[in-house]
Design an enzyme around this catalytic site. Structure first.
Site, PDB file in Angstrom:
ATOM      1  N   CYS A   1      85.442  27.604  26.324  1.00 15.03           N
ATOM      2  CA  CYS A   1      86.091  28.750  25.671  1.00 15.03           C
ATOM      3  C   CYS A   1      85.064  29.656  25.002  1.00 15.03           C
ATOM      4  O   CYS A   1      84.438  29.281  24.009  1.00 15.03           O
ATOM      5  CB  CYS A   1      87.113  28.214  24.672  1.00 15.03           C
ATOM      6  SG  CYS A   1      87.615  29.352  23.393  1.00 15.03           S
TER       7      CYS A   1
ATOM      8  N   CYS B   1      85.604  30.639  21.351  1.00 15.05           N
ATOM      9  CA  CYS B   1      85.339  29.500  20.449  1.00 15.05           C
ATOM     10  C   CYS B   1      83.855  29.468  20.093  1.00 15.05           C
ATOM     11  O   CYS B   1      83.473  29.171  18.962  1.00 15.05           O
ATOM     12  CB  CYS B   1      85.720  28.182  21.118  1.00 15.05           C
ATOM     13  SG  CYS B   1      87.465  28.063  21.553  1.00 15.05           S
TER      14      CYS B   1
END
Lengths: 316, 108
Positions: free
Chosen positions: B33, B36
């Site tokens: 991700c 993230c």
């Protein structure tokens, strides 16, 4: 207040390539990278929201978007680019040197002899009822971020271009079915992506279908579609919706001053020259045709060389 | 991985959250991700700067599906702030440091 010869706004492939080139040319560029976001203007640009990049030359086994961008950033940093995780609030290109504000202060934070605008583009939203309310509750613009949460579910991808096919194919890893919702009866996507999508058993197509409403109380339960030929409406039962219908350029910093093309992209040419002397543009903010990581990086290189020669010619 | 951020798993989640005398901010993340990764350095900073106000922990949703499902995480990064074992704030998506801190502080 800091003065710089080159201010680069944006840190996708075009911004960071411009940074590598201008840093190596001893121009000590400042790069305003953007701020963390899951939708737009994020450091690293749109590739931060992708997975495997299979078509960037030099990586025969593919590389992930975030990895590629981390590498480019490290390369720019290695040559001394001043990288800053923040946003330009305001840019004034009517005076020389140009002035940029990173805060709400009256005084500008940075003055710059040249600016390379590499602010990229962001995903278009559908602009239909339910969309905003259910964003992150089953509706997403980032398949790689959120696809994982739709294991064994029936979901939809809206759009008919390469990005939509990429997302649909990626999502078949998790979902039991992926319905591609497209308002025409043919895809815009490249041949190779179309073939992959057609060959995938989990991918279905809802042709001539225009989304009119996203349904669901606290999470997505479906989508209302209107048939573009008959006008009839029907409900598609899906628990996830991924939107990949195209992009708009991030031009808010320069909209009032610089010449734009149809569609709102910054007009460039020759090379990266814009209608404002000393302002250069690179990457997706000025390109609605190619929009690839490699063309974006190439245009960042062009902008760096243009800026360097312009500075030389001005004796700056 | 910072020593200031606790790594949680499905097996340790309830125990750690229940035992904390301070509010705990849990970062639901995954290796694949991008957003993230953008906020990871911010969380490292906050873990040091805000250590007296709240603790920070992280949970990899890839291998800890049960906890992510239990808290209806459908998009990452998701940050959940736990106070006395209850969720008091839910922040979805990457945001700048100032915005994150402001939303967390408002719910402390």
């Amino acid at each position: 207040m800091t003065h710089t010869r080159v201010l680069i706004i944006g840190s996708g492939p075009s911004g960071l390539t411009a940074a590598i080139y201008t840093a190596r040319a001893q121009l000590n560029p400042i790069v305003i990278e953007g701020e963390p976001s899951s939708t737009t203007d994020q450091p690293g640009g749109q590739l931060m929201l992708t997975t495997e990049i299979e078509n960037f030359p030099g990586f025969p086994e593919a590389i992930t978007g975030p990895e590629l961008m981390a590498n480019m950033r490290a390369q720019a940093a290695r040559f001394g680019a001043d990288l800053r995780v923040t946003k330009v609030q305001k840019l004034d290109t009517t005076v020389r040197p140009f002035r940029a504000w990173l805060t709400d202060d009256v005084e500008p934070s940075i003055t710059a002899d040249t600016v390379i605008l590499a602010t990229g583009a962001r995903s278009l939203m559908m602009g239909i009822p339910g969309e905003e309310r259910l964003l992150s509750h089953g509706l997403s613009t980032c398949a790689t971020c959120d696809g994982f949460f739709f294991r064994g579910q029936d979901i939809a991808v809206v759009g008919g271009g390469d990005s939509a096919m990429e997302e649909a194919l990626f999502l078949t890893r998790f979902a039991s079915s992926v319905t591609v919702v497209h308002r025409r009866d043919t895809l815009r996507a490249s041949k190779i992506m179309q073939e992959r999508a057609f060959a995938n058993e989990k991918i279905r197509f809802a042709w001539n279908s225009q989304p009119v409403e996203v349904l669901g109380d606290d999470r997505v339960s479906g989508m209302r579609l209107r048939d573009t030929l008959t006008g009839e409406e029907r409900t598609l039962d899906v628990t996830g919706i991924f939107v990949a219908i195209g992009h708009v350029p991030n031009t808010s910093l320069v909209t009032n001053d610089v010449e734009l093309e149809e569609g709102g992209y910054v007009r460039t040419g020759p090379g990266s020259y814009t209608s404002i002397d000393g302002l250069f543009a690179a990457g997706d903010v000025q390109d609605h045709v190619y929009r690839q990581a490699i063309t974006s990086a190439g245009s960042g290189c062009i902008a760096a060389i243009d800026a360097e020669r312009w500075l030389e010619a001005q004796g700056l | 991985m910072s020593e200031n951020i606790t790594t949680l798993t499905d097996a340790t989640f309830n125990e750690v959250i229940g035992a904390s005398d301070k509010p705990v901010l849990v970062d639901f993340w995954a290796e694949w991700c991008g957003p993230c990764k953008m906020i990871a350095p911010i969380l490292e900073e906050l873990a040091v700067e805000q250590a007296d106000k709240f603790a920070i922990a992280k949970l990899d949703v890839d291998v800890n599906v049960a906890t992510a499902t239990q808290y209806s995480v459908m998009s990452i990064p998701t940050l959940l702030l736990f106070k006395n074992g209850e969720v008091v704030a839910r922040l979805v998506g990457a945001k700048p440091k100032g915005a994150l801190l402001q939303e967390i502080t408002a719910s402390l």
